[in-house]
Motif scaffolding. Structure first.
Motif, mmCIF file in Angstrom:
data_model
loop_
_atom_site.group_PDB
_atom_site.id
_atom_site.type_symbol
_atom_site.label_atom_id
_atom_site.label_comp_id
_atom_site.label_asym_id
_atom_site.label_seq_id
_atom_site.Cartn_x
_atom_site.Cartn_y
_atom_site.Cartn_z
ATOM 1 N N ARG A 49 12.141 -3.944 -2.944
ATOM 2 C CA ARG A 49 11.069 -2.942 -2.884
ATOM 3 C C ARG A 49 9.739 -3.564 -3.288
ATOM 4 O O ARG A 49 8.701 -3.298 -2.686
ATOM 5 C CB ARG A 49 11.389 -1.752 -3.791
ATOM 6 N N TYR A 50 9.776 -4.384 -4.329
ATOM 7 C CA TYR A 50 8.530 -4.990 -4.787
ATOM 8 C C TYR A 50 7.975 -5.960 -3.748
ATOM 9 O O TYR A 50 6.766 -5.969 -3.477
ATOM 10 C CB TYR A 50 8.747 -5.727 -6.113
ATOM 11 N N GLU A 52 8.394 -5.945 -0.572
ATOM 12 C CA GLU A 52 7.974 -5.265 0.650
ATOM 13 C C GLU A 52 6.613 -4.589 0.514
ATOM 14 O O GLU A 52 5.933 -4.367 1.514
ATOM 15 C CB GLU A 52 9.010 -4.212 1.042
ATOM 16 N N ARG A 53 6.232 -4.239 -0.689
ATOM 17 C CA ARG A 53 5.006 -3.470 -0.882
ATOM 18 C C ARG A 53 3.780 -4.341 -0.641
ATOM 19 O O ARG A 53 3.690 -5.478 -1.111
ATOM 20 C CB ARG A 53 4.972 -2.902 -2.292
ATOM 21 N N SER A 54 2.815 -3.782 0.090
ATOM 22 C CA SER A 54 1.610 -4.539 0.432
ATOM 23 C C SER A 54 0.476 -4.326 -0.558
ATOM 24 O O SER A 54 -0.428 -5.145 -0.640
ATOM 25 C CB SER A 54 1.142 -4.150 1.840
ATOM 26 N N LYS A 56 -0.673 -4.942 -3.548
ATOM 27 C CA LYS A 56 -0.559 -5.693 -4.793
ATOM 28 C C LYS A 56 -1.901 -6.292 -5.190
ATOM 29 O O LYS A 56 -2.725 -6.642 -4.346
ATOM 30 C CB LYS A 56 0.458 -6.835 -4.655
ATOM 31 N N ASN A 153 10.187 4.865 -4.119
ATOM 32 C CA ASN A 153 8.822 5.333 -4.374
ATOM 33 C C ASN A 153 8.242 4.673 -5.623
ATOM 34 O O ASN A 153 7.508 5.301 -6.381
ATOM 35 C CB ASN A 153 8.807 6.859 -4.517
ATOM 36 N N ARG A 155 5.950 3.008 -8.029
ATOM 37 C CA ARG A 155 4.489 3.034 -8.094
ATOM 38 C C ARG A 155 3.925 2.104 -9.156
ATOM 39 O O ARG A 155 2.784 1.673 -9.061
ATOM 40 C CB ARG A 155 3.997 4.463 -8.363
ATOM 41 N N LEU A 176 1.587 -3.871 -8.612
ATOM 42 C CA LEU A 176 1.285 -2.857 -7.610
ATOM 43 C C LEU A 176 -0.018 -2.178 -7.983
ATOM 44 O O LEU A 176 -0.210 -1.757 -9.124
ATOM 45 C CB LEU A 176 2.411 -1.818 -7.538
ATOM 46 N N ASN A 266 1.781 -11.014 3.158
ATOM 47 C CA ASN A 266 2.330 -10.653 1.854
ATOM 48 C C ASN A 266 3.132 -11.781 1.236
ATOM 49 O O ASN A 266 3.680 -11.627 0.147
ATOM 50 C CB ASN A 266 3.250 -9.427 1.979
#
Length: 337
Positions: A49-50, A52-54, A56, A153, A155, A176, A266
């Motif tokens: 999950r970390y 994949e998150r854009s 940052k 989710n 955050r 994030l 990323n």
């Protein structure tokens, strides 16, 4: 970071208790969580999950270790071996508690702290996950409530590259960004200074686009179209003094497969920051070529290659200029007389 080839060294979960506008407290676990299939699966999900998150940000540790003691705590555990992982996590929780108390609207949750090895690098992940309620099938095919950690989710989370930190790499922390100021208290807890140098970050973004085009083995016209669309978006943001949105950039620059470009930008190696205003000087390579030798300099835009005003002979390694301006023609003829 692929979860297939990482090693979980240490893992613990603590509970940070706080409702918005309410007081904060914590419930600490008294031992590390043993490395088990369930623990591995949970940490795998966190890493995925970390990664994949854009949204940052990246930064370095603050110099003031009295006000921001995270590097001191890490030094005691990682370098000196003076405290074990459980003690490190407990001291980190004290800092997190103090930081979240200064953020009235922030809410608590379960704090996951994991030390993970991947490709000879050592990482510390810290995430604040909330609990959600799902549905499961119970005895006799009954429907029952099933609480779970809502990592989808996520955050509030951060990652410290311990190997890079020990090598003296400046930007060894990522986190994030969240929405608005939601991550400010977490950034303070990490002791992260994320001052962004716009020129450097823009250059890295342009380099990331060029490397993506090369890895995809794009035909010249496809590559030029990618660069022109990216240049248009970045030029517009720079002119307006507004920060880059990576999601918007990839959607506009590579609409056929934005996920591929997002994944490339990323990449851990690129470490492109977020929320910086692009420096318009640094985006010119997307539309222009510029080179120099001992006795000449040249600059032209990519459209010149398509229009035939500039011709590159790959076989002979020569560059031919056409439609020479009259003033230059006269100057060249004058040099020969």
């Amino acid at each position: 970071m692929s979860t297939a080839d990482h090693v979980l060294r240490n893992f613990v979960v603590h509970h940070l208790i706080k409702a918005p506008q309410g007081p904060a407290s914590m419930q600490l676990r008294d031992a590390e969580i043993p490395v088990s299939p369930a623990a591995l699966q949970l940490v795998d999900q966190l890493v995925d999950r970390y990664s994949e998150r854009s949204g940052k940000g990246f930064g370095r540790f603050e110099d003031d270790e009295d006000s921001f003691p995270m590097p001191r705590l890490l030094r005691q555990h990682v370098v000196d071996g003076a405290i074990d992982f459980l003690m490190l996590s407990r001291l980190m929780m004290q800092q997190l508690l103090a930081s979240i108390e200064a953020e009235p609207l922030a809410a608590g949750g379960y704090v996951l702290i994991a030390r993970v090895e991947h490709a000879d690098n050592d990482y510390l992940f810290v995430a604040l996950a909330s609990e959600a309620l799902g549905t499961a099938i119970g005895d006799g095919l009954s429907i029952v409530d099933s609480p779970y950690l809502d990592l989808a989710n996520l955050r509030v989370a951060g990652r410290i590259d311990l190997s890079a930190w020990q090598r003296g790499v400046e930007r060894c922390i990522s986190f994030l960004k969240g929405r608005g100021d939601v991550a400010n208290y977490f950034k303070r807890f990490l002791g992260c200074n994320d001052v962004v140098i716009a020129l450097k970050e823009t250059q890295k973004l342009v380099q990331g686009l060029a490397e993506f085009a090369e890895r995809q083995a794009m035909p010249t016209e496809t590559r030029d179209a990618l660069f022109e669309r990216a240049h248009g978006y970045l030029d517009e943001r720079g002119d307006a003094g507004e920060p880059v949105s990576l999601d918007t950039l990839v959607e506009q620059a590579w609409p056929d497969a934005p996920g591929l470009l997002r994944e490339a930008l990323n990449d851990d190696e690129s470490r492109i920051a977020r929320d910086f205003v692009p420096d318009r000087r640094a985006i010119r390579p997307l539309t222009h070529f510029k080179a120099a030798a001992d006795h000449w300099k040249i600059e032209f835009d990519r459209n010149s290659l398509r229009s035939g005003q500039v011709i590159y002979d790959r076989d002979n390694g020569t560059l031919i200029l056409t439609e020479i301006p009259e003033g230059l023609r006269r100057a060249l003829l004058g040099d020969r007389e």
